[in-house]
Motif scaffolding. Sequence first.
Motif, PDB file in Angstrom:
ATOM      1  N   UNK A 104       0.838  -1.201   0.000  1.00  0.00           N
ATOM      2  CA  UNK A 104       0.000   0.000   0.000  1.00  0.00           C
ATOM      3  C   UNK A 104       0.872   1.249   0.000  1.00  0.00           C
ATOM      4  N   UNK A 105       1.916   1.240   0.820  1.00  0.00           N
ATOM      5  CA  UNK A 105       2.809   2.404   0.879  1.00  0.00           C
ATOM      6  C   UNK A 105       3.470   2.657  -0.474  1.00  0.00           C
ATOM      7  N   UNK A 106       3.625   1.602  -1.266  1.00  0.00           N
ATOM      8  CA  UNK A 106       4.271   1.750  -2.555  1.00  0.00           C
ATOM      9  C   UNK A 106       3.379   2.309  -3.647  1.00  0.00           C
ATOM     10  N   UNK A 107       2.045   2.194  -3.479  1.00  0.00           N
ATOM     11  CA  UNK A 107       1.139   2.664  -4.533  1.00  0.00           C
ATOM     12  C   UNK A 107       0.410   3.951  -4.164  1.00  0.00           C
ATOM     13  N   UNK A 108       0.314   4.258  -2.875  1.00  0.00           N
ATOM     14  CA  UNK A 108      -0.403   5.460  -2.445  1.00  0.00           C
ATOM     15  C   UNK A 108       0.475   6.694  -2.637  1.00  0.00           C
ATOM     16  N   UNK A 109      -0.173   7.855  -2.726  1.00  0.00           N
ATOM     17  CA  UNK A 109       0.565   9.113  -2.854  1.00  0.00           C
ATOM     18  C   UNK A 109       1.385   9.354  -1.594  1.00  0.00           C
ATOM     19  N   UNK A 110       2.622   9.876  -1.726  1.00  0.00           N
ATOM     20  CA  UNK A 110       3.470  10.094  -0.546  1.00  0.00           C
ATOM     21  C   UNK A 110       2.791  10.914   0.547  1.00  0.00           C
ATOM     22  N   UNK A 111       2.016  11.954   0.171  1.00  0.00           N
ATOM     23  CA  UNK A 111       1.373  12.774   1.201  1.00  0.00           C
ATOM     24  C   UNK A 111       0.326  11.976   1.970  1.00  0.00           C
ATOM     25  N   UNK A 112      -0.355  11.031   1.270  1.00  0.00           N
ATOM     26  CA  UNK A 112      -1.354  10.194   1.950  1.00  0.00           C
ATOM     27  C   UNK A 112      -0.674   9.213   2.907  1.00  0.00           C
ATOM     28  N   UNK A 113       0.434   8.621   2.458  1.00  0.00           N
ATOM     29  CA  UNK A 113       1.171   7.687   3.321  1.00  0.00           C
ATOM     30  C   UNK A 113       1.744   8.434   4.522  1.00  0.00           C
ATOM     31  N   UNK A 114       2.262   9.633   4.300  1.00  0.00           N
ATOM     32  CA  UNK A 114       2.813  10.431   5.396  1.00  0.00           C
ATOM     33  C   UNK A 114       1.735  10.765   6.416  1.00  0.00           C
ATOM     34  N   UNK A 115       0.525  11.125   5.937  1.00  0.00           N
ATOM     35  CA  UNK A 115      -0.576  11.418   6.851  1.00  0.00           C
ATOM     36  C   UNK A 115      -0.954  10.172   7.649  1.00  0.00           C
ATOM     37  N   UNK A 116      -0.940   9.025   6.973  1.00  0.00           N
ATOM     38  CA  UNK A 116      -1.266   7.762   7.632  1.00  0.00           C
ATOM     39  C   UNK A 116      -0.238   7.435   8.713  1.00  0.00           C
ATOM     40  N   UNK A 117       1.040   7.566   8.372  1.00  0.00           N
ATOM     41  CA  UNK A 117       2.099   7.291   9.345  1.00  0.00           C
ATOM     42  C   UNK A 117       2.036   8.259  10.522  1.00  0.00           C
ATOM     43  N   UNK A 118       1.734   9.515  10.248  1.00  0.00           N
ATOM     44  CA  UNK A 118       1.670  10.520  11.311  1.00  0.00           C
ATOM     45  C   UNK A 118       0.574  10.199  12.313  1.00  0.00           C
ATOM     46  N   UNK A 119      -0.506   9.561  11.847  1.00  0.00           N
ATOM     47  CA  UNK A 119      -1.625   9.239  12.728  1.00  0.00           C
ATOM     48  C   UNK A 119      -1.405   7.949  13.511  1.00  0.00           C
ATOM     49  N   UNK A 120      -0.365   7.182  13.166  1.00  0.00           N
ATOM     50  CA  UNK A 120      -0.097   5.915  13.856  1.00  0.00           C
ATOM     51  C   UNK A 120       0.647   6.153  15.155  1.00  0.00           C
ATOM     52  N   UNK A 121       0.593   5.153  16.042  1.00  0.00           N
ATOM     53  CA  UNK A 121       1.396   5.208  17.257  1.00  0.00           C
ATOM     54  C   UNK A 121       2.873   5.198  16.878  1.00  0.00           C
ATOM     55  N   UNK A 122       3.690   5.817  17.704  1.00  0.00           N
ATOM     56  CA  UNK A 122       5.102   5.999  17.361  1.00  0.00           C
ATOM     57  C   UNK A 122       5.823   4.683  17.102  1.00  0.00           C
ATOM     58  N   UNK A 123       5.558   3.667  17.938  1.00  0.00           N
ATOM     59  CA  UNK A 123       6.274   2.406  17.769  1.00  0.00           C
ATOM     60  C   UNK A 123       5.830   1.673  16.503  1.00  0.00           C
ATOM     61  N   UNK A 124       4.528   1.704  16.209  1.00  0.00           N
ATOM     62  CA  UNK A 124       4.040   1.069  14.984  1.00  0.00           C
ATOM     63  C   UNK A 124       4.569   1.804  13.751  1.00  0.00           C
ATOM     64  N   UNK A 125       4.619   3.130  13.849  1.00  0.00           N
ATOM     65  CA  UNK A 125       5.143   3.933  12.739  1.00  0.00           C
ATOM     66  C   UNK A 125       6.596   3.560  12.441  1.00  0.00           C
TER      67      UNK A 125
END
Length: 438
Positions: A64-85
């Motif tokens: 998913x990270x490879x096909x989604x737009x970088x800004x969308x993946x970045x937003x997704x990672x930012x919303x995750x818990x730090x350890x999971x991120x």
Amino acid sequence: MTTATLPPRAALPPEAATSLHPADLAALLDRREAGDAWAVLKALPIARQAETFGYLAAGTQTAIAGIAAPRDVAALLSAMDADERADVWGRLPESLQESLAPALAAAEREDIRRLAAYPPGTAGAVMTSEYAVLRPEQTAREALDSLRGQAASKETIAIAYVLSPQRRLLGTVALEDLVLAAPERSVASIMRPEPAFVRVEDSAEEAARLLARYDLPAIPVVNGGEAMVGILTADDAMDVAEAEATTDFHKAGGSASLGVPLREATIGLLYRKRIAWLVVLVFANVFSGAGIAAFEDVIAANVALVFFLPLLIDSGGNAGSQSATLMVRALATGEARIGDWARMMRREILVAAMLGGTMALAVSLLGLIRGGPEIALVVAMTMVLVVVAGSVIGLSLPFVLTRMRLDPATASAPLITSIADATGVLIYFAIASALLVP
């Protein structure tokens, strides 16, 4: 609770994506193409996206990270818990990391860099940096107000950590204690001083074991300067325990850890992870063949001995596997230590003799039927000795590996069985030679 019951390729109604538990939704998405899975995820609120993404298999996350737009993946990672991120980031290809890094906030990039710097398998590598902090001079009322402000961005506020200005861990405060305390009472008077903690370099498995021992929702992690840098939560500890158990199961079966879910493993990966042990065991079994060859004359004169060979050899291997399994688990959980070897060996020999004696009574009847009293005696004596020998080997090998600072789980069932087989062959035909050869 609603569970995932839709077939893998069935259309996923929008209401199902929002009503399913994130773990159940992730189970459905794992069975779909990355594009389809991302289309479902993207339609969800960002918080739910992040929670569901955390439950996805590693391969699905990377795809998913490879096909989604970088800004969308970045937003997704930012919303995750730090350890999971940090875990997700570590699995991404370097080229993808480079394209995503500019879209992340500087604080998040630094947090990922710091968490990813700890060696795999350590407490530092699995901890989260999102924990609630209080000051000792705060009142209970001020502490509760502070926790309300921190709650949205922290892993948990059930336990808050009281730190000095230098971030030294002074104590812990349970949310329940703050709620029940008089509003003007100080945090210092409510906190529990000198809490259990682990260091960043401690093994994650030991940290999880300590957390379970003290029945804590989370355990603090400190660095070499005694400053608190994170916490290991109960759900993280469960993941650590599951990963360790999986590794031990693989080693017990005589293969290396796959590193990916079995359904995602390629034929080449499965071959590479299993071939080394099998080749080693082929050469180990040569000793069994050599032992049989050395007693060809005895076998030729007493063909009935061949009938009992698989039965006796397997019994020794099975007894050894039982002992090894019990001992590996005891060493892993701390129930047994190196200093316990002598006492446990005495007990194991007694138990093995009782087991072998009982099995000998049963097999001696077969010996009488197939070969007469002399064969029955040989078979019975061998049964007792091979069970004792197998049990001693199974008990000792994990201790030896632990003494050598190796993983005792390496004392796999195939290895124990191969050693016990070779030993059993020698015992069997040595007894047969002594009693049957004039």
